[in-house]
Scaffold this active site. Structure first.
Site, PDB file in Angstrom:
ATOM      1  N   CYS A 166       0.918  -1.325   0.377  1.00  0.00           N
ATOM      2  CA  CYS A 166       0.106  -0.183   0.250  1.00  0.00           C
ATOM      3  C   CYS A 166       1.123   1.818  -0.132  1.00  0.00           C
ATOM      4  CB  CYS A 166      -0.946  -0.048   1.032  1.00  0.00           C
ATOM      5  SG  CYS A 166      -1.896   1.383   1.183  1.00  0.00           S
TER       6      CYS A 166
ATOM      7  N   CYS B  71      -0.802   4.229   2.187  1.00  0.00           N
ATOM      8  CA  CYS B  71      -0.595   3.394   3.173  1.00  0.00           C
ATOM      9  C   CYS B  71       1.449   4.469   3.615  1.00  0.00           C
ATOM     10  CB  CYS B  71      -1.004   2.428   3.732  1.00  0.00           C
ATOM     11  SG  CYS B  71      -2.191   2.551   3.462  1.00  0.00           S
ATOM     12  N   ASP B  72       2.402   3.733   3.219  1.00  0.00           N
ATOM     13  CA  ASP B  72       3.623   3.226   3.146  1.00  0.00           C
ATOM     14  C   ASP B  72       4.427   4.343   2.957  1.00  0.00           C
ATOM     15  OD1 ASP B  72       2.524   1.268   5.260  1.00  0.00           O
ATOM     16  OD2 ASP B  72       2.598  -0.088   3.980  1.00  0.00           O
TER      17      ASP B  72
END
Length: 324
Positions: free
Chosen positions: A152, A155-156
């Site tokens: 992701c 997300c990261d």
């Protein structure tokens, strides 16, 4: 295990006619969508049970740090956020059943939800089993997840600010990830097994105009390189020549598709060509009283915030269905 098998009686509660031993709502899956559905249903006075075979939270519970969920300016630990969601649902009376749903029967009324331990009956069902990212199947991939390997980018991505990263894939997700990461990272290598992306044409021009994105065509990852317990590089095979190329990087973002957790349905609902439950923004499926929420349904954006929204919408829809 509590026995919720129908015993024949009825009761009236909150405007909803209820049969003894029959749930108003069975929620399958305790990720953000399922927990939100359980919370909203319980607050509406419904008798609801949330089925989950492992720790509640789904993929969220396995996310070390999340920075794009509203209300947390410093980011949030995924496990802590998932646990808080469960506590909130518990507080209003949603019950957790620690059993995996293995089959359903929506031809009966009430509907039947089966686990390895027995059958449960429910007047409405919300399916929130989510989807899992497809893996590359490489050695060290699981060990390095959260230590350089991610599924992701949104997300990261910020963890790799100013560093070199690799994106694997050729679809819209991979192209979008590469564009997103190009704004954060020093350099982005986009590795694809063909000589042309499968992504829609609009992405091609945008990627070509980015000076820090390098296409690695006709290539496939074959090995991960680790140093001190973290990802240090990716070895790719150049498919036309058979030569190996080592790409030094701090992050690997795998975008080769997702796989919905719908195997247990076994034809009970209409799925699209990739296995996702066909349902629109209302979450309603083709079967009255059955809803799909979160990553398991057909949708454009699969994020925690959209899963939470789905859960609330499905619970409200089910409450209206039950009140008729």
């Amino acid at each position: 295990m509590e026995d919720w098998t129908c015993s024949g009686g009825t009761r009236q509660e909150g405007g909803v006619r209820q049969e003894e031993g029959v749930l108003d709502m069975a929620v399958i899956g305790a990720g953000p969508a399922g927990l939100t559905a359980g919370l909203y249903a319980a607050r509406a006075g419904l008798d609801v049970a949330v089925f989950e075979r492992i720790t509640p939270g789904g993929q969220l519970g396995q996310t070390e740090h999340m920075e794009n969920y509203p209300g947390f300016p410093e980011g949030a630990n995924g496990f802590d956020l998932a646990f808080a969601m469960k506590q909130q649902a518990d507080r209003f009376g949603a019950r957790t059943v620690s059993e995996e749903v293995t089959a359903v029967d929506f031809t009966q009324e009430p509907k039947v939800v089966s686990t390895a331990f027995g059958e449960y009956r429910a007047r409405s069902v919300v399916i929130a089993t989510g989807a899992r990212s497809r893996r590359l199947g490489l050695e060290l991939e699981e060990e390095l997840q959260g230590r350089g390997v991610s599924y992701c980018a949104t997300c990261d991505g910020n963890f790799f600010s100013g560093q070199d990263v690799v994106v694997v894939g050729g679809g819209n997700t991979a192209a979008g990830d590469a564009i997103y990461l190009s704004r954060i990272c020093r350099k982005v290598y986009l590795v694809h097994r063909r000589d042309k992306l499968r992504a829609t044409a609009i992405y091609h021009k945008r990627l070509e105009d980015l000076p820090n994105v390098e296409f690695v065509w006709d290539a496939a990852p074959r090995a991960l390189v680790a140093e001190d317990g973290r990802l240090a590089g990716v070895r790719v095979e150049m498919l036309k020549t058979g030569e190996m190329r080592d790409i030094a990087c701090a992050g690997l973002f795998v975008a080769v598709g997702t796989q919905p957790n719908t195997e247990f349905l076994d034809g009970a609902l209409t799925l699209d060509e990739t296995g996702y439950i066909v349902a629109g923004e209302s979450g309603r499926t083709a079967i009255p009283g059955v809803y799909a929420a979160g990553d398991v349904r057909t949708k454009a954006l699969r994020q925690v915030v959209t899963a939470v929204s789905d859960g609330a919408v499905c619970a409200e829809g089910a409450a209206e269905f039950l009140a008729v």
